[in-house]
Motif scaffolding. Structure first.
Motif, PDB file in Angstrom:
ATOM      1  N   HIS A   1      31.148  45.618  47.855  1.00  0.00           N
ATOM      2  CA  HIS A   1      31.802  45.824  46.559  1.00  0.00           C
ATOM      3  C   HIS A   1      31.409  47.178  46.027  1.00  0.00           C
ATOM      4  N   LYS A   2      32.374  47.841  45.374  1.00  0.00           N
ATOM      5  CA  LYS A   2      32.008  49.089  44.693  1.00  0.00           C
ATOM      6  C   LYS A   2      32.791  49.137  43.396  1.00  0.00           C
ATOM      7  N   GLN A   3      32.100  49.361  42.308  1.00  0.00           N
ATOM      8  CA  GLN A   3      32.844  49.575  41.073  1.00  0.00           C
ATOM      9  C   GLN A   3      32.293  50.772  40.333  1.00  0.00           C
ATOM     10  N   TYR A   4      33.161  51.493  39.677  1.00  0.00           N
ATOM     11  CA  TYR A   4      32.763  52.666  38.902  1.00  0.00           C
ATOM     12  C   TYR A   4      32.731  52.293  37.437  1.00  0.00           C
TER      13      TYR A   4
ATOM     14  N   PRO B   1      33.958  48.558  33.586  1.00  0.00           N
ATOM     15  CA  PRO B   1      33.803  48.724  35.023  1.00  0.00           C
ATOM     16  C   PRO B   1      35.150  48.684  35.745  1.00  0.00           C
ATOM     17  N   GLN B   2      35.303  49.616  36.695  1.00  0.00           N
ATOM     18  CA  GLN B   2      36.564  49.736  37.409  1.00  0.00           C
ATOM     19  C   GLN B   2      36.310  49.378  38.871  1.00  0.00           C
ATOM     20  N   PRO B   3      36.682  48.201  39.332  1.00  0.00           N
ATOM     21  CA  PRO B   3      36.396  47.842  40.727  1.00  0.00           C
ATOM     22  C   PRO B   3      37.295  48.617  41.680  1.00  0.00           C
TER      23      PRO B   3
ATOM     24  N   ARG C   1      36.662  45.397  46.660  1.00  0.00           N
ATOM     25  CA  ARG C   1      36.437  44.030  46.182  1.00  0.00           C
ATOM     26  C   ARG C   1      36.133  43.100  47.343  1.00  0.00           C
TER      27      ARG C   1
ATOM     28  N   THR D   1      27.997  49.018  45.324  1.00  0.00           N
ATOM     29  CA  THR D   1      27.414  48.312  44.186  1.00  0.00           C
ATOM     30  C   THR D   1      26.730  47.038  44.685  1.00  0.00           C
TER      31      THR D   1
END
Lengths: 242, 406
Positions: free
Chosen positions: A17-20, A26-28, A31, A67
C-alpha cells in the motif's frame, strides 16, 4: 500466484500500500499489490495515468518506501533498511533507465558510465576499463570524452543503459525509456534492452504506455486504480529460453 | 575516490566561474584584511620590542633621594644619598649581573672646525654590559681609566658623524667644554629609544672624570643615578627586594622609616608598552576576523542556492547509489575548496598589501608565518562550518523527490 517455486523469486511484493498525505487528506495510490517476479523475466507495466504504476516502480527501485506491505528484493527485506542501505542496494542490484535519460550534464560520457562503480568503490583502472567496454557495447566507444549535450537523445539513452549496467545489476528498471524518442530510435533501444534480458539474463521491468513497446516484453501487467488489473504472458515461443 | 571528487568539485565550480569568484571574494578580502592587520600589529610590537631591547633587558634604575629645602621637596636624584660603595655593594648581590652608576649632563663638543652639543655621560665600564651595547671600532675604557680619572671618551654614531664626517675618530682628540679627551672607540648604532630620543647622540666618559673634572660635585663619590641589571627575568622581583633591603641597611633606616632612594623596574614600564601594542594588534585582528565570518556566510548562501539548483543531479546520484555521506562530502569539498583557494588569494593580497604599506608609509609591518597559518586555518574552518549546513541539506534529500525536481 503465478509461476511455481522452481525459479528463484527475485522480487516478492506482498500487500503493498502507498498513500500520499495531501491537504485534502490521505490520497491512496497503491491499494494492495501482490506480485512475484522471477529472475530473468522481462515485464512491461502498463496502465493509465494515476494508476499507480510509477509509484510501484519507484518502490521497486528502492527510491520510495511503501506505507505498508512487504517488498523483498533477492531475499532482502527493504522495509527495514536505512537510507544508506537502500542506496547500496540500488547501487549493487538495480540499474535505472529514465525517460529523461538523467545523465550528469557536466560529466563526460565515460565518467557518467563509471559513476555507479565510483560509488561502489571500484578501483580507478577497473572503472575506466569497464566504462569503455560498456560504451562499446552500446556502440558509442568513440564518444567517451563527449559531454551528453553533444549527442542525440537516442545516444544519450544508450549511455544511460550503459551506466545502468555498470555494476552488473540483477534488475533493470526502465521508466518510459522511449518516451522522449522517435519510433525508429525507440525500437533500437528496446532491441538493446531485449538483448540484455536474453543474453545476460538481466531481469527487466519496463513501464510504458505504448503497446508496441510493451510487446517487447514477455509478460504484461496492467495497473488500474492502484491494483493489478491483469497479468498475462505474451512471449513468443523461442524468445523465452536463453 | 578523492581525486574523482576533486575533479567533480572543480567541474561544478568551473561551470559558474563568476559566481565562484564572487563567493570567494568575501573570504579573499577577509583573509587579506586579517593578514594585513596582523602584520601592522606585529610591526608595532616589533618596534616596541626593539626599543626595549636597545635599552637593555632586566633593568632597574636606582635614584638617590630628594632634598627638602624650606619645605619644598625636590625630585628623586637630587640629594647625594647614594655612593659608589652602595653601587659596589649592590653588585655583590647574587641576582645582580652588573651595576652602572652614571653622571648625566650635556656639554659642547669641538673637533677641528666642527662643534656639536650632546649628552655626555660619566659611566663605569659595566655600563656597556648593562645597556647591551657594543663598540664597532676601537676599545672601551677600563677600570684603570676610571681610577686614574683619565680624559678618554667613547662616542656614539651621531656624534661621530657630526664631528668627524667620514674620518676615523679613534685616537683623535676632541674637546669637551674645552678640555681635550682622546676618543677610544665608537659605539654601534642603537637608533631611537621608545620615547623617541636618539640614543646614538651620546658621549661616554669615565664616571670619575665626569664627576671631578667635567661637571664637578661637592659630594665626591656620590651617585645620583645608577642602572642595575638582574641576571634574569625571573630574578627581577628578588633583585628589587635585595636592593631595597641592602640600601636600607647600609643607610641605617629604621623599620617604618622612608627610603632615601628609589628603585624603578624599567622592564615593567616596557611591559606596559608591549601590552598596549599587543592589545592593539589583537583588536585589529578581531575586527578583520569579522569580515572572515561575513565571507563564510556568503559561502553558505551560495552553497544553499547551489544545492537547490542541483537537486535533480543529487537525485540522479542517489538513484545510482550515492550514499548520504557521498553527497555530503561532495558539497563540503566544494565549499572547502572555495575557502582554501579564496584564502590563498587572500594571503597573497594581504602580504602584498603589507609590502605596499611598508613601502609607502613609515609604518613597520611584519608578516609572520604564524599569522598566515592562523588565517589559513580560520578560513578553512569557516569553509567547513558554513559549508556543512548546505551539504547536509543536500545529503538529507529524499531520492524520489530530488529526482522529480524540475
Amino acid at each position: 500466484m503465478k509461476a511455481a517455486g522452481h525459479a528463484a523469486a527475485l522480487i516478492r511484493v506482498e500487500g503493498l500500500h502507498k498513500q500520499y498525505e495531501t491537504d485534502a487528506g490521505p490520497q491512496p495510490v497503491l491499494r494492495g499489490v501482490d506480485l512475484r517476479i522471477d529472475a530473468g523475466e522481462f515485464i512491461a507495466v502498463m496502465g493509465p495515468s494515476g494508476s499507480g504504476k510509477s509509484t510501484f516502480m519507484n518502490i521497486l527501485g528502492c527510491l520510495d518506501v511503501p506505507t505498508s506491505g512487504r517488498y523483498l528484493l533477492d531475499g532482502h527485506d527493504t522495509s527495514r533498511m536505512s537510507a544508506d542501505q537502500l542506496a547500496q542496494l540500488r547501487n549493487r542490484f538495480i540499474g535505472f533507465v529514465f525517460q529523461g535519460f538523467n545523465l550528469l550534464p557536466r560529466a563526460t560520457l565515460l565518467d557518467n558510465v563509471a559513476l555507479p562503480m565510483l560509488y561502489a568503490g571500484r578501483p580507478t583502472q577497473e572503472r575506466a576499463a569497464r566504462a569503455q567496454e560498456l560504451l562499446a557495447r552500446v556502440g558509442l566507444e568513440r564518444y567517451g570524452q563527449y559531454l551528453p549535450s553533444r549527442i542525440s537523445g537516442g545516444q544519450q539513452q544508450r549511455v544511460a543503459i550503459a551506466r545502468s549496467l555498470a555494476n552488473r545489476p540483477k534488475l533493470l528498471l526502465a521508466d518510459e525509456p522511449t518516451g522522449n524518442l522517435d519510433t525508429a530510435t525507440s525500437h533500437d533501444i528496446m532491441q538493446l534492452i531485449g538483448a540484455l534480458n536474453r543474453e545476460e539474463g538481466t531481469t527487466v521491468v519496463l513501464v510504458t504506455h505504448e503497446t508496441d513497446i510493451a510487446h517487447f516484453a514477455k509478460r504484461i501487467i496492467h495497473f488500474v486504480d492502484g491494483k493489478v488489473d491483469s497479468d498475462e504472458e505474451v512471449g513468443i515461443a523461442g524468445q523465452h529460453a536463453p | 575516490m578523492l581525486a574523482n571528487m576533486l575533479r567533480e568539485a572543480w567541474r561544478a565550480m568551473a561551470a559558474n566561474k563568476l559566481r565562484t569568484f564572487l563567493t570567494m571574494l568575501g573570504l579573499v578580502i577577509g583573509v587579506g584584511a586579517v593578514v594585513l592587520m596582523l602584520a601592522i600589529g606585529q610591526g608595532a610590537q616589533t618596534l616596541v620590542k626593539e626599543a626595549v631591547a636597545t635599552m637593555g633587558s632586566n633593568l632597574f634604575i636606582v635614584l638617590s633621594g630628594g632634598t627638602t629645602t624650606g619645605g619644598a621637596r625636590s625630585g628623586s636624584g637630587t640629594a647625594p644619598t647614594l655612593t659608589l660603595s652602595d653601587a659596589q655593594a649592590i653588585e655583590e648581590l647574587p641576582s645582580v649581573a652588573a651595576v652602572a652608576p652614571t653622571q648625566n649632563g650635556t656639554a659642547q663638543l669641538v673637533y677641528g672646525a666642527s662643534n656639536w652639543n650632546s649628552s655626555v655621560i660619566g659611566v663605569t665600564p659595566s655600563y656597556l654590559l648593562v645597556r647591551e651595547w657594543r663598540l664597532v671600532r676601537g676599545q672601551p675604557f677600563t677600570d684603570t681609566d676610571v681610577r686614574t680619572v683619565a680624559r678618554v671618551a667613547i662616542i656614539g654614531q651621531t656624534v661621530a658623524r657630526e664631528l668627524f664626517g667620514s674620518e676615523d675618530p679613534v685616537d683623535k682628540t676632541i674637546r669637551i667644554r674645552n678640555s681635550p679627551y682622546v676618543v677610544m672607540g665608537v659605539l654601534g648604532a642603537k637608533g631611537q629609544s621608545f620615547d623617541g630620543r636618539d640614543q646614538d647622540d651620546t658621549v661616554l666618559i669615565p664616571f670619575s672624570t665626569a664627576q671631578r673634572k667635567l661637571y664637578g660635585t661637592s659630594f665626591p663619590d656620590s651617585v645620583r643615578f645608577m642602572m642595575v641589571k638582574a641576571v634574569s627575568e625571573d630574578a627581577m622581583d628578588r633583585t628589587e627586594e635585595g636592593i631595597t633591603t641592602l640600601l636600607r641597611e647600609r643607610h641605617r633606616i629604621p623599620p617604618g622609616g622612608e627610603n632615601d632612594f628609589t628603585v624603578r623596574n624599567l622592564s615593567a614600564a616596557a611591559d606596559v608598552q608591549a601590552q598596549t601594542t599587543r592589545v592593539m594588534s589583537i583588536m585589529l585582528g578581531a575586527v578583520a576576523s569579522i569580515s572572515l565570518v561575513v565571507g563564510g556566510i556568503g559561502i553558505m548562501n551560495i552553497m544553499l542556492v547551489s544545492v537547490t539548483e542541483r537537486t535533480r543531479e543529487i537525485g540522479i546520484r542517489m538513484a545510482i547509489g550515492a550514499r548520504q555521506r557521498d553527497i555530503l562530502l561532495q558539497f563540503l569539498l566544494e565549499s572547502v575548496i572555495v575557502s582554501v583557494v579564496g584564502c590563498l588569494i587572500g594571503v597573497v593580497l594581504g602580504v602584498g598589501g603589507a609590502a605596499l604599506v611598508s613601502q609607502t608609509t613609515e609604518m613597520m609591518v611584519v608578516v609572520t608565518g604564524a599569522a598566515i597559518l592562523l588565517s589559513f586555518a580560520v578560513a578553512a574552518a569557516v569553509g567547513i562550518f558554513f559549508g556543512f549546513y548546505p551539504a547536509r541539506k543536500a545529503a538529507g534529500l529524499k531520492p524520489i523527490e530530488a529526482l522529480r525536481y524540475q
